[in-house]
Design a protein around this motif. Structure first.
Motif, short mmCIF file in Angstrom:
data_model
loop_
_atom_site.label_atom_id
_atom_site.label_comp_id
_atom_site.label_asym_id
_atom_site.label_seq_id
_atom_site.Cartn_x
_atom_site.Cartn_y
_atom_site.Cartn_z
N ALA A 57 0.95 -0.99 0.07
CA ALA A 57 0.02 0.04 -0.08
C ALA A 57 0.91 1.35 0.03
O ALA A 57 1.54 1.67 0.91
N GLY A 58 1.18 1.62 -1.25
CA GLY A 58 2.37 2.82 -1.42
C GLY A 58 3.76 2.06 -1.29
O GLY A 58 3.86 0.71 -1.42
N ASP A 59 4.69 2.85 -1.30
CA ASP A 59 5.99 2.53 -1.25
C ASP A 59 6.69 1.72 -0.29
O ASP A 59 7.64 0.89 -0.17
N TYR A 60 6.34 1.89 0.87
CA TYR A 60 6.65 1.78 2.06
C TYR A 60 6.01 0.82 3.07
O TYR A 60 6.29 0.54 4.18
N THR A 61 4.76 0.37 2.68
CA THR A 61 3.67 -0.31 3.47
C THR A 61 3.28 -1.79 2.84
O THR A 61 2.94 -1.71 2.01
N VAL A 62 3.49 -2.63 3.71
CA VAL A 62 3.15 -4.10 3.33
C VAL A 62 1.78 -4.33 3.86
O VAL A 62 1.58 -3.87 5.23
N ARG A 63 0.70 -4.42 2.98
CA ARG A 63 -0.63 -4.66 3.43
C ARG A 63 -1.03 -5.91 4.01
O ARG A 63 -0.64 -7.00 2.97
N LEU A 64 -1.46 -6.32 5.10
CA LEU A 64 -1.97 -7.43 5.31
C LEU A 64 -3.29 -7.82 5.40
O LEU A 64 -4.10 -6.96 6.30
N LEU A 65 -4.15 -8.75 4.66
CA LEU A 65 -5.60 -8.77 4.81
C LEU A 65 -5.96 -10.33 4.63
O LEU A 65 -6.33 -10.74 3.86
N PRO A 66 -5.43 -11.07 5.87
CA PRO A 66 -5.86 -12.47 5.61
C PRO A 66 -7.28 -12.79 5.84
O PRO A 66 -8.14 -12.06 6.14
N PRO A 67 -7.80 -13.76 5.21
CA PRO A 67 -9.16 -14.18 5.34
C PRO A 67 -9.82 -14.34 6.62
O PRO A 67 -9.00 -14.69 7.77
N LEU A 68 -11.09 -13.83 6.76
CA LEU A 68 -11.70 -13.82 8.07
C LEU A 68 -11.82 -15.34 8.91
O LEU A 68 -11.91 -15.09 10.21
N VAL A 69 -11.61 -16.12 7.95
CA VAL A 69 -11.75 -17.55 8.84
C VAL A 69 -10.23 -18.07 8.90
O VAL A 69 -10.51 -19.48 9.51
N ALA A 70 -9.41 -17.37 8.87
CA ALA A 70 -7.92 -17.94 9.25
C ALA A 70 -7.62 -18.21 10.78
O ALA A 70 -8.38 -17.43 11.51
N THR A 71 -7.10 -19.49 11.08
CA THR A 71 -7.12 -19.89 12.17
C THR A 71 -5.66 -19.18 12.84
O THR A 71 -4.74 -18.77 12.19
N ARG A 72 -5.59 -19.44 14.14
CA ARG A 72 -4.33 -18.68 14.86
C ARG A 72 -3.04 -19.69 14.23
O ARG A 72 -1.89 -18.95 13.88
N ASP A 73 -3.14 -20.69 14.12
CA ASP A 73 -2.10 -21.78 13.52
C ASP A 73 -1.74 -21.26 12.08
O ASP A 73 -0.50 -21.09 11.83
N GLU A 74 -2.78 -20.82 11.32
CA GLU A 74 -2.47 -20.61 9.97
C GLU A 74 -1.87 -18.93 9.79
O GLU A 74 -1.02 -18.82 9.39
N LEU A 75 -2.33 -18.23 10.85
CA LEU A 75 -1.81 -17.08 10.88
C LEU A 75 -0.45 -16.84 11.46
O LEU A 75 0.39 -16.31 10.92
N SER A 76 0.02 -17.96 12.35
CA SER A 76 1.37 -17.96 12.84
C SER A 76 2.32 -18.42 11.86
O SER A 76 3.47 -18.00 11.68
N ALA A 77 1.92 -19.41 11.00
CA ALA A 77 2.80 -19.87 9.54
C ALA A 77 2.90 -18.67 9.02
O ALA A 77 4.14 -18.52 8.41
N GLY A 78 1.87 -17.87 8.44
CA GLY A 78 2.05 -16.60 7.69
C GLY A 78 3.02 -15.76 8.44
O GLY A 78 3.90 -15.04 7.66
N LEU A 79 2.85 -15.49 9.53
CA LEU A 79 3.89 -14.32 10.16
C LEU A 79 5.23 -15.01 10.19
O LEU A 79 5.93 -14.18 9.89
N ALA A 80 5.42 -16.17 10.30
CA ALA A 80 6.81 -16.75 10.27
C ALA A 80 7.31 -16.50 8.92
O ALA A 80 8.72 -16.07 8.63
N ILE A 81 6.60 -16.74 7.80
CA ILE A 81 7.21 -16.53 6.35
C ILE A 81 7.37 -15.00 6.37
O ILE A 81 8.22 -14.56 5.71
N LEU A 82 6.44 -13.94 6.71
CA LEU A 82 6.62 -12.81 6.70
C LEU A 82 7.70 -12.40 7.19
O LEU A 82 8.61 -11.46 6.89
N GLU A 83 8.18 -12.86 8.58
CA GLU A 83 9.15 -12.45 9.21
C GLU A 83 10.36 -12.72 8.36
O GLU A 83 11.51 -11.82 8.42
N ASP A 84 10.59 -13.74 7.75
CA ASP A 84 11.73 -14.16 6.82
C ASP A 84 11.82 -13.20 5.64
O ASP A 84 12.88 -12.95 5.43
N ALA A 85 10.72 -12.77 5.20
CA ALA A 85 10.65 -11.85 4.11
C ALA A 85 11.24 -10.52 4.56
O ALA A 85 11.56 -9.88 3.52
N PHE A 86 11.19 -10.17 5.66
CA PHE A 86 11.89 -8.91 6.15
C PHE A 86 13.51 -8.74 6.02
O PHE A 86 14.13 -7.95 5.77
#
Length: 86
Positions: A57-86
């Motif tokens: 969302a612009g040059d310096y913002t990463v936008r996160l919009l997970p599906p409303l049905v995402a579980t905490r386990d799925e969100l945790s997996a996504g956060l791990a990937i995201l942290e590696d991407a930084f």
């Protein structure tokens, strides 16, 4: 969504404290923006290559919009990937 979104925001804030490439985190529920100290599109591409779909969302913002049905386990997996991407 309210409870899991709050949990998600806390995990993002913890990630920001550990990572100097994250300038700030803002959002509510399942809509979050992570301002980065580099170009957001680079983070988006690295996350995509690792199997996580996020957008910028612009040059310096990463936008996160997970599906409303995402579980905490799925969100945790996504956060791990995201942290590696930084």
């Amino acid at each position: 969504v309210e409870q899991t979104g709050s949990w998600f925001g806390k995990r993002l804030a913890e990630m920001a404290r550990r990572n100097d490439r994250i300038r700030t985190v803002r959002g509510i529920g399942f809509m979050w923006g992570v301002d980065v100290a580099g170009v957001a599109s680079q983070v988006v591409h690295r996350a995509f290559d690792a199997g996580l779909l996020v957008c910028s969302a612009g040059d310096y913002t990463v936008r996160l919009l997970p599906p409303l049905v995402a579980t905490r386990d799925e969100l945790s997996a996504g956060l791990a990937i995201l942290e590696d991407a930084f």
